[in-house]
Write a protein that holds these residues in place. Structure first.
Motif, PDB file in Angstrom:
ATOM      1  N   LYS A 277      11.716  15.933  48.093  1.00 59.13           N
ATOM      2  CA  LYS A 277      12.731  16.936  48.370  1.00 59.13           C
ATOM      3  C   LYS A 277      13.680  17.056  47.190  1.00 59.13           C
ATOM      4  N   LEU A 278      14.099  18.287  46.919  1.00 61.07           N
ATOM      5  CA  LEU A 278      15.146  18.478  45.928  1.00 61.07           C
ATOM      6  C   LEU A 278      16.425  17.875  46.491  1.00 61.07           C
ATOM      7  N   PRO A 279      17.283  17.427  45.625  1.00 65.37           N
ATOM      8  CA  PRO A 279      18.552  16.925  46.153  1.00 65.37           C
ATOM      9  C   PRO A 279      19.299  18.053  46.860  1.00 65.37           C
ATOM     10  N   LYS A 280      20.115  17.665  47.799  1.00 67.13           N
ATOM     11  CA  LYS A 280      20.898  18.651  48.527  1.00 67.13           C
ATOM     12  C   LYS A 280      21.944  19.243  47.578  1.00 67.13           C
ATOM     13  N   PRO A 281      22.135  20.564  47.580  1.00 68.02           N
ATOM     14  CA  PRO A 281      23.146  21.145  46.696  1.00 68.02           C
ATOM     15  C   PRO A 281      24.533  20.583  47.014  1.00 68.02           C
ATOM     16  N   CYS A 282      25.305  20.346  45.971  1.00 69.93           N
ATOM     17  CA  CYS A 282      26.655  19.824  46.169  1.00 69.93           C
ATOM     18  C   CYS A 282      27.697  20.942  46.161  1.00 69.93           C
ATOM     19  N   ARG A 283      27.303  22.123  45.695  1.00 70.74           N
ATOM     20  CA  ARG A 283      28.242  23.248  45.665  1.00 70.74           C
ATOM     21  C   ARG A 283      27.469  24.543  45.532  1.00 70.74           C
ATOM     22  N   ASN A 284      27.978  25.586  46.181  1.00 70.77           N
ATOM     23  CA  ASN A 284      27.362  26.913  46.071  1.00 70.77           C
ATOM     24  C   ASN A 284      28.469  27.949  46.045  1.00 70.77           C
ATOM     25  N   LEU A 285      28.378  28.881  45.118  1.00 74.03           N
ATOM     26  CA  LEU A 285      29.328  29.976  45.087  1.00 74.03           C
ATOM     27  C   LEU A 285      28.652  31.219  44.550  1.00 74.03           C
ATOM     28  N   VAL A 286      29.171  32.368  44.972  1.00 77.63           N
ATOM     29  CA  VAL A 286      28.645  33.654  44.535  1.00 77.63           C
ATOM     30  C   VAL A 286      29.766  34.401  43.829  1.00 77.63           C
ATOM     31  N   LEU A 287      29.495  34.824  42.613  1.00 77.65           N
ATOM     32  CA  LEU A 287      30.457  35.581  41.817  1.00 77.65           C
ATOM     33  C   LEU A 287      29.762  36.800  41.223  1.00 77.65           C
ATOM     34  N   TYR A 288      30.554  37.786  40.807  1.00 83.57           N
ATOM     35  CA  TYR A 288      30.027  39.012  40.203  1.00 83.57           C
ATOM     36  C   TYR A 288      30.645  39.179  38.827  1.00 83.57           C
ATOM     37  N   PHE A 289      29.815  39.579  37.865  1.00 80.36           N
ATOM     38  CA  PHE A 289      30.434  39.974  36.608  1.00 80.36           C
ATOM     39  C   PHE A 289      30.018  41.377  36.234  1.00 80.36           C
ATOM     40  N   HIS A 290      30.992  42.070  35.621  1.00 78.34           N
ATOM     41  CA  HIS A 290      30.920  43.512  35.380  1.00 78.34           C
ATOM     42  C   HIS A 290      30.897  43.752  33.873  1.00 78.34           C
TER      43      HIS A 290
ATOM     44  N   GLY B 103      23.118  33.682  27.119  1.00 76.97           N
ATOM     45  CA  GLY B 103      23.873  32.465  26.867  1.00 76.97           C
ATOM     46  C   GLY B 103      25.334  32.793  27.109  1.00 76.97           C
ATOM     47  N   PHE B 104      25.932  32.227  28.168  1.00 76.11           N
ATOM     48  CA  PHE B 104      27.314  32.591  28.476  1.00 76.11           C
ATOM     49  C   PHE B 104      27.994  31.504  29.296  1.00 76.11           C
ATOM     50  N   THR B 105      29.308  31.645  29.388  1.00 77.26           N
ATOM     51  CA  THR B 105      30.140  30.715  30.149  1.00 77.26           C
ATOM     52  C   THR B 105      31.059  31.505  31.061  1.00 77.26           C
ATOM     53  N   PHE B 106      31.169  31.064  32.306  1.00 79.05           N
ATOM     54  CA  PHE B 106      32.198  31.579  33.206  1.00 79.05           C
ATOM     55  C   PHE B 106      33.449  30.748  32.947  1.00 79.05           C
ATOM     56  N   VAL B 107      34.513  31.391  32.512  1.00 84.32           N
ATOM     57  CA  VAL B 107      35.795  30.737  32.305  1.00 84.32           C
ATOM     58  C   VAL B 107      36.647  31.117  33.510  1.00 84.32           C
ATOM     59  N   LEU B 108      36.834  30.159  34.415  1.00 79.88           N
ATOM     60  CA  LEU B 108      37.495  30.429  35.686  1.00 79.88           C
ATOM     61  C   LEU B 108      38.903  29.849  35.680  1.00 79.88           C
ATOM     62  N   ASN B 109      39.854  30.670  36.117  1.00 83.79           N
ATOM     63  CA  ASN B 109      41.244  30.237  36.168  1.00 83.79           C
ATOM     64  C   ASN B 109      41.920  30.965  37.323  1.00 83.79           C
ATOM     65  N   SER B 110      41.646  30.496  38.530  1.00 80.26           N
ATOM     66  CA  SER B 110      42.237  31.104  39.716  1.00 80.26           C
ATOM     67  C   SER B 110      42.739  29.980  40.621  1.00 80.26           C
ATOM     68  N   THR B 111      43.278  30.343  41.759  1.00 80.76           N
ATOM     69  CA  THR B 111      43.744  29.310  42.681  1.00 80.76           C
ATOM     70  C   THR B 111      42.568  28.543  43.277  1.00 80.76           C
ATOM     71  N   ASP B 112      41.384  29.184  43.383  1.00 76.66           N
ATOM     72  CA  ASP B 112      40.210  28.535  43.964  1.00 76.66           C
ATOM     73  C   ASP B 112      39.412  27.719  42.954  1.00 76.66           C
ATOM     74  N   TYR B 113      39.307  28.200  41.716  1.00 76.54           N
ATOM     75  CA  TYR B 113      38.442  27.566  40.722  1.00 76.54           C
ATOM     76  C   TYR B 113      39.168  27.454  39.391  1.00 76.54           C
ATOM     77  N   LYS B 114      39.067  26.270  38.791  1.00 75.58           N
ATOM     78  CA  LYS B 114      39.594  26.077  37.434  1.00 75.58           C
ATOM     79  C   LYS B 114      38.545  25.306  36.645  1.00 75.58           C
ATOM     80  N   GLY B 115      38.180  25.843  35.496  1.00 70.56           N
ATOM     81  CA  GLY B 115      37.185  25.195  34.655  1.00 70.56           C
ATOM     82  C   GLY B 115      36.163  26.195  34.166  1.00 70.56           C
ATOM     83  N   THR B 116      35.062  25.670  33.641  1.00 69.42           N
ATOM     84  CA  THR B 116      34.003  26.532  33.107  1.00 69.42           C
ATOM     85  C   THR B 116      32.655  26.133  33.699  1.00 69.42           C
ATOM     86  N   ILE B 117      31.747  27.099  33.720  1.00 70.61           N
ATOM     87  CA  ILE B 117      30.344  26.863  34.063  1.00 70.61           C
ATOM     88  C   ILE B 117      29.527  27.536  32.975  1.00 70.61           C
ATOM     89  N   THR B 118      28.606  26.813  32.364  1.00 72.89           N
ATOM     90  CA  THR B 118      27.820  27.349  31.256  1.00 72.89           C
ATOM     91  C   THR B 118      26.376  27.572  31.689  1.00 72.89           C
TER      92      THR B 118
END
Length: 193
Positions: free
Chosen positions: A35-48, A123-138
């Protein structure tokens, strides 16, 4: 000498036979059965992405920075845009509305890498800076654009997403010619710290 060559040939044949039998029992794909490990986090975002076309400098969030020789940097080339390279700084939202408050920026590049079909490499990074998320995802990976759902790799992160690993399933949520597209990014993380 002929007897010695015959023994060497027999030993080689015996080694090949034993190797084949032993390797047949080895399951090189056993990880697929577990079995794949159980996901530790899931989120859906949109970029325009609003591509600069020579007339929309105030609203553009991406621009062509390289194109095949002789090409215009304000018009995508024909031939499936092969050779075009774009950089972007796109708003990220929690829903598919371009005018929703952004939770961050998608910053990176994509280039069209195939002549015979629409395909790009991202090749990109989400640079997140909100009340819900702070940090980056590459992210990085191939994007066969004509496939409805495609996976790219999550290769790291910082802040709330420190050293994140996982998969991002992307799909083109909206497309308006060579001027605007919106990607829905479903991020599933398997390594969270």
């Amino acid at each position: 000498m002929a007897i010695w060559n015959g023994k060497v040939l027999n030993l080689c044949f015996l080694w090949l036979l034993v190797s084949t039998v032993l390797l047949n029992g080895a399951d090189c794909h056993s990880w697929k059965k577990s079995k794949l490990p159980k996901p530790c986090r899931n989120l859906v975002l949109y970029f325009h992405d609003i591509i600069y076309n020579g007339k929309n400098a105030e609203n553009a969030t991406s621009a062509l920075v390289a194109a095949p020789e002789g090409a215009n940097l304000t018009i995508m080339t024909g031939n499936n845009h092969f050779g075009n390279l774009a950089v972007f700084d796109d708003p990220i939202t929690l829903d598919n509305n371009l005018h929703s408050p952004p939770v961050g920026r998608a910053q990176g590049f994509y280039f069209y890498d195939m002549k015979n079909t629409f395909s790009s490499w991202l090749g990109f990074t989400f640079v997140l800076n909100s009340t819900d998320y702070k940090g980056t995802i590459t992210f990085n990976g191939a994007d066969p654009i004509l496939v409805k759902y495609r996976d790219i790799s999550v290769v790291g992160g910082t802040g709330d997403f420190l050293m994140a690993r996982g998969i991002a399933t992307i799909n083109t949520d909206a497309y308006e010619g060579d001027v605007y597209f919106r990607l829905r990014v479903n991020i599933t993380l398997y390594e969270c710290y």
